[in-house]
Scaffold this motif. Structure first.
Motif, short mmCIF file in Angstrom:
data_model
loop_
_atom_site.label_atom_id
_atom_site.label_comp_id
_atom_site.label_asym_id
_atom_site.label_seq_id
_atom_site.Cartn_x
_atom_site.Cartn_y
_atom_site.Cartn_z
N PHE A 1 0.85 -1.18 0.00
CA PHE A 1 0.00 0.00 0.00
C PHE A 1 0.89 1.24 0.00
O PHE A 1 1.99 1.22 0.56
CB PHE A 1 -0.89 0.03 1.26
N ALA A 2 0.41 2.31 -0.60
CA ALA A 2 1.12 3.59 -0.54
C ALA A 2 1.30 3.97 0.93
O ALA A 2 0.45 3.65 1.77
CB ALA A 2 0.34 4.67 -1.28
N SER A 3 2.39 4.66 1.23
CA SER A 3 2.60 5.13 2.60
C SER A 3 1.51 6.13 2.95
O SER A 3 0.85 6.70 2.07
CB SER A 3 3.98 5.79 2.73
N CYS A 4 1.34 6.36 4.22
CA CYS A 4 0.35 7.33 4.70
C CYS A 4 0.59 8.69 4.05
O CYS A 4 -0.35 9.34 3.56
CB CYS A 4 0.46 7.42 6.22
N GLU A 5 1.84 9.12 4.02
CA GLU A 5 2.18 10.42 3.44
C GLU A 5 1.85 10.47 1.95
O GLU A 5 1.33 11.49 1.46
CB GLU A 5 3.68 10.72 3.64
N ASP A 6 2.11 9.38 1.24
CA ASP A 6 1.84 9.38 -0.20
C ASP A 6 0.34 9.32 -0.50
O ASP A 6 -0.11 9.87 -1.50
CB ASP A 6 2.61 8.26 -0.89
N VAL A 7 -0.43 8.71 0.37
CA VAL A 7 -1.89 8.75 0.20
C VAL A 7 -2.35 10.20 0.34
O VAL A 7 -3.16 10.67 -0.45
CB VAL A 7 -2.60 7.82 1.22
N ILE A 8 -1.80 10.91 1.30
CA ILE A 8 -2.15 12.32 1.49
C ILE A 8 -1.77 13.13 0.26
O ILE A 8 -2.58 13.94 -0.24
CB ILE A 8 -1.50 12.89 2.77
N VAL A 9 -0.58 12.93 -0.27
CA VAL A 9 -0.15 13.67 -1.47
C VAL A 9 -1.10 13.37 -2.63
O VAL A 9 -1.58 14.28 -3.31
CB VAL A 9 1.31 13.33 -1.85
N HIS A 10 -1.41 12.08 -2.85
CA HIS A 10 -2.34 11.71 -3.93
C HIS A 10 -3.70 12.38 -3.74
O HIS A 10 -4.30 12.88 -4.70
CB HIS A 10 -2.52 10.19 -3.99
N LYS A 11 -4.20 12.36 -2.52
CA LYS A 11 -5.51 12.94 -2.24
C LYS A 11 -5.50 14.46 -2.45
O LYS A 11 -6.47 15.01 -2.96
CB LYS A 11 -5.96 12.59 -0.81
N MET A 12 -4.42 15.11 -2.05
CA MET A 12 -4.33 16.56 -2.25
C MET A 12 -4.30 16.89 -3.74
O MET A 12 -4.91 17.86 -4.18
CB MET A 12 -3.10 17.13 -1.54
N ILE A 13 -3.62 16.09 -4.52
CA ILE A 13 -3.55 16.33 -5.97
C ILE A 13 -4.92 16.11 -6.61
O ILE A 13 -5.34 16.87 -7.46
CB ILE A 13 -2.47 15.43 -6.62
N ALA A 14 -5.63 15.08 -6.17
CA ALA A 14 -6.97 14.82 -6.72
C ALA A 14 -7.90 16.00 -6.42
O ALA A 14 -8.67 16.42 -7.27
CB ALA A 14 -7.53 13.52 -6.16
N GLY A 15 -7.84 16.51 -5.21
CA GLY A 15 -8.47 17.77 -4.87
C GLY A 15 -9.98 17.84 -4.77
O GLY A 15 -10.54 18.93 -4.70
N ARG A 16 -10.67 16.72 -4.76
CA ARG A 16 -12.13 16.75 -4.63
C ARG A 16 -12.51 16.94 -3.15
O ARG A 16 -11.66 16.76 -2.26
CB ARG A 16 -12.74 15.45 -5.14
N ALA A 17 -13.75 17.25 -2.88
CA ALA A 17 -14.21 17.42 -1.49
C ALA A 17 -14.00 16.15 -0.68
O ALA A 17 -13.54 16.20 0.47
CB ALA A 17 -15.68 17.84 -1.47
N ILE A 18 -14.29 14.98 -1.27
CA ILE A 18 -14.10 13.71 -0.56
C ILE A 18 -12.63 13.49 -0.24
O ILE A 18 -12.28 12.92 0.79
CB ILE A 18 -14.70 12.52 -1.34
N ASP A 19 -11.74 13.95 -1.12
CA ASP A 19 -10.30 13.80 -0.89
C ASP A 19 -9.85 14.65 0.29
O ASP A 19 -9.05 14.20 1.12
CB ASP A 19 -9.51 14.16 -2.16
N ALA A 20 -10.37 15.88 0.39
CA ALA A 20 -10.03 16.75 1.52
C ALA A 20 -10.52 16.12 2.82
O ALA A 20 -9.81 16.14 3.84
CB ALA A 20 -10.63 18.13 1.33
N GLU A 21 -11.71 15.54 2.79
CA GLU A 21 -12.25 14.86 3.98
C GLU A 21 -11.38 13.67 4.35
O GLU A 21 -11.09 13.44 5.53
CB GLU A 21 -13.70 14.43 3.70
#
Length: 184
Positions: free
Chosen positions: A120-140
């Motif tokens: 699995f992606a590291s915790c930090e890399d999941v955060i980076v991916h989610k920030m790049i995706a940028g949808r409301a669900i990703d911020a949540e």
């Protein structure tokens, strides 16, 4: 059901020596809070020139490849969407080619699924991916991951990559958005 498909997919990727990491909603379940997700997003450590390997894995797993012209679609989008039709679970194979993705693939966390180590992606890399995706669900998702893993997250690593991504016009301000989430 979905865990079994993740495990089988990981086994096939390992057998073919294809580096990978599970990202997206499945990784959020690992680091964040439970939420409904019926798909599997997998970043691969190969580019589309190795498309036949991924096509072969889909065939081994009996996944239905969704685009009419899968190779052309994968070359254009860097994604090969497929589906496990009985369970209606979508699997997106994401071809990678950036220095960020290469580094992220070296930072994976192994999670045992029925005694098989899945990356699995590291915790930090999941955060980076989610920030790049940028949808409301990703911020949540990012907020929940930050709360659940408070004190154990390498914020410097996240800021380094978000700062680099902020140089791309479509991601301008991404670091500020992350800092705002930290304050909540």
């Amino acid at each position: 059901m979905i865990e079994e498909l993740i495990k089988k997919t990981a086994q096939c990727l390992d057998e073919d020596n294809i580096p990978y990491m599970i990202i997206g909603g499945q990784a959020v379940l690992l680091y964040g809070t439970p939420r409904l997700t019926r798909d599997i997003d997998i970043t691969l450590g190969i580019d589309t020139d190795k498309f036949p390997l991924v096509e072969n894995i889909c065939n081994k797993l009996r996944l239905k490849i969704l685009p009419e012209d899968p190779k052309a679609f994968a070359i254009e989008t860097k994604v090969l969407p497929a589906e496990e039709t009985k369970l209606r679970i979508r699997v997106d194979f994401i071809f990678s080619f950036t220095p960020y993705e290469a580094q992220a693939l070296n930072r994976t966390k192994q999670v045992l699924m029925d005694d098989y180590p899945v990356k699995f992606a590291s915790c930090e890399d999941v955060i980076v991916h989610k920030m790049i995706a940028g949808r409301a669900i990703d911020a949540e998702d990012v907020k929940n991951i930050l709360i659940k893993n408070k004190g154990s997250i390498d914020l410097e690593y996240i800021r380094k990559w978000l700062s680099e991504f902020s140089e791309i016009s479509e991601h301008k301000g991404i670091l500020g958005k992350f800092d705002n989430l930290l304050e909540l």
